[in-house]
Design a protein around this motif. Structure first.
Motif, short mmCIF file in Angstrom:
data_model
loop_
_atom_site.label_atom_id
_atom_site.label_comp_id
_atom_site.label_asym_id
_atom_site.label_seq_id
_atom_site.Cartn_x
_atom_site.Cartn_y
_atom_site.Cartn_z
N PHE A 1 4.37 8.13 2.00
CA PHE A 1 2.83 8.14 1.68
C PHE A 1 2.47 7.22 0.70
N ALA A 2 1.14 6.76 0.97
CA ALA A 2 0.91 5.69 -0.19
C ALA A 2 0.12 6.43 -1.31
N LYS B 1 -5.43 8.74 -8.03
CA LYS B 1 -6.29 7.72 -8.33
C LYS B 1 -6.02 7.24 -9.64
N ARG C 1 0.94 -1.28 -0.12
CA ARG C 1 0.00 0.14 -0.04
C ARG C 1 1.01 1.33 -0.03
N ARG C 2 1.84 1.29 0.92
CA ARG C 2 2.76 2.51 0.93
C ARG C 2 4.17 1.93 0.43
N GLU D 1 -2.17 5.68 -3.36
CA GLU D 1 -3.56 5.66 -3.66
C GLU D 1 -4.23 6.74 -2.71
N ASP D 2 -3.41 7.28 -1.56
CA ASP D 2 -4.05 8.53 -0.83
C ASP D 2 -3.89 9.63 -1.58
N ARG D 3 -3.07 9.73 -2.59
CA ARG D 3 -2.94 10.97 -3.59
C ARG D 3 -3.13 11.10 -5.01
#
Ligand SMILES: [Mn+2]
Length: 304
Positions: free
Chosen positions: A79-80, A86, A72-73, A82-84
């Motif tokens: 940071f991961a 798409k 994931r990260r 997918e958090d920033r």
């Protein structure tokens, strides 16, 4: 049809079924998706001067990328992705085979649509010629670009046909797409000419200098300008990337390439490609795996 959640279902194996880059969902109309970044494969190798086969490169990179989808990260980022960002994958560009001019038209109009919808592009080659139509589309949106170019070759050769994978960075400044004064070439270890105006950190220097030092020099050069990052896999030594059309011994390691990309801070990377992966010359998929790791770190650098 896949969705984002499927990637995280633990009962789905990483390698089975159909998938996009990093198991991203497949959207064949990417401009209509809600993705921030779109992956496009370009199965084109008609501009290759040496060994062909990189029309299969994008599919090999996608296949290799699933090995990194479980993280994931991603190491060593803080940071991961997918958090920033798409991500969507729109599959491979469709164009009539045997017609390089038609590929150029199809790629420019595809890129115009994706970029025009406010999305960033990560393109997977294909031979390096695909960067020229991509630069045209990016320059239409962002203005004159700084090029960050990883390659064993300068690709500034003046001779050649209108479709030649060694001529794009002679043509791009002439077309007003990039400014060599803001641009850097990393890993070049074949004949090049200083009067072309790029900052060249050649193969031996790129091996010797620290990744941080290289990244700072690139940033200083590109400061304040939108950056297009183009990574020819033959920048790596053939020990790390044998699966390519024009390999040149004496290149940097995959570890060094990743370190340089991870050291890039505060660059406005508006688009990127990874090109020249030719699976027919690969062994154990190592070239495709290196390309997938580099492509993924480029997305992290874009999002950082
Ligand atoms: Mn190249």
């Amino acid at each position: 049809m896949y969705n984002q959640t499927l990637r995280h279902q633990e009962d789905i194996s990483l390698y089975s079924n159909a998938f996009g880059f990093l198991r991203a969902p497949l959207f064949f109309e990417p401009e209509k998706s809600d993705a921030d970044a779109v992956v496009t494969g370009i199965p084109f190798d008609m501009a290759t001067s040496g060994r062909p086969g990189c029309r299969y490169g994008a599919q090999a990179i996608r296949e290799a990328s699933v090995m990194f989808a479980w993280e994931r990260r991603r190491f060593p980022w803080d940071f991961a992705l997918e958090d920033r960002m798409k991500l969507a994958d729109c599959g491979d560009l469709v164009f009539p085979s045997g017609d390089p001019g038609a590929m150029v038209e199809a790629l420019e109009s595809h890129a115009d649509a994706v970029i025009g919808a406010g999305k960033r592009m990560l393109s997977l080659g294909g031979d390096h010629f695909v960067t020229l139509p991509l630069l045209r589309a990016h320059a239409r949106k962002y203005g004159k670009l700084a090029l960050l170019h990883f390659d064993a070759h300068s690709d500034t050769y003046k001779e050649g046909s209108p479709f030649d994978h060694g001529t794009m960075f002679a043509r791009a400044p002439k077309e007003g797409l990039i400014d060599p004064a803001f641009s850097s070439q990393i890993g070049v270890r074949t004949e090049y000419h200083e009067e072309d105006g790029f900052m060249v950190i050649d193969g031996p220097s790129a091996s010797e200098l620290s990744a941080k030092k290289i990244a700072r020099a690139v940033e200083e050069r590109a400061s304040g300008h939108p950056v297009y990052l183009s990574f020819d896999i033959d920048c790596l030594d053939p020990a790390f990337a044998p699966g390519t059309g024009t390999p040149v011994p004496g290149g940097i390691s995959s570890a060094k390439a990743l370190e340089i990309i991870r050291a890039l801070k505060g660059l406005d990377i508006v688009g990127a490609d990874v090109v020249e992966v030719s699976p027919v010359y690969d062994h154990s998929g190592i070239t495709a795996i290196a390309a997938a790791a580099i492509a993924l770190d480029i997305l992290y650098a874009m999002a950082s």
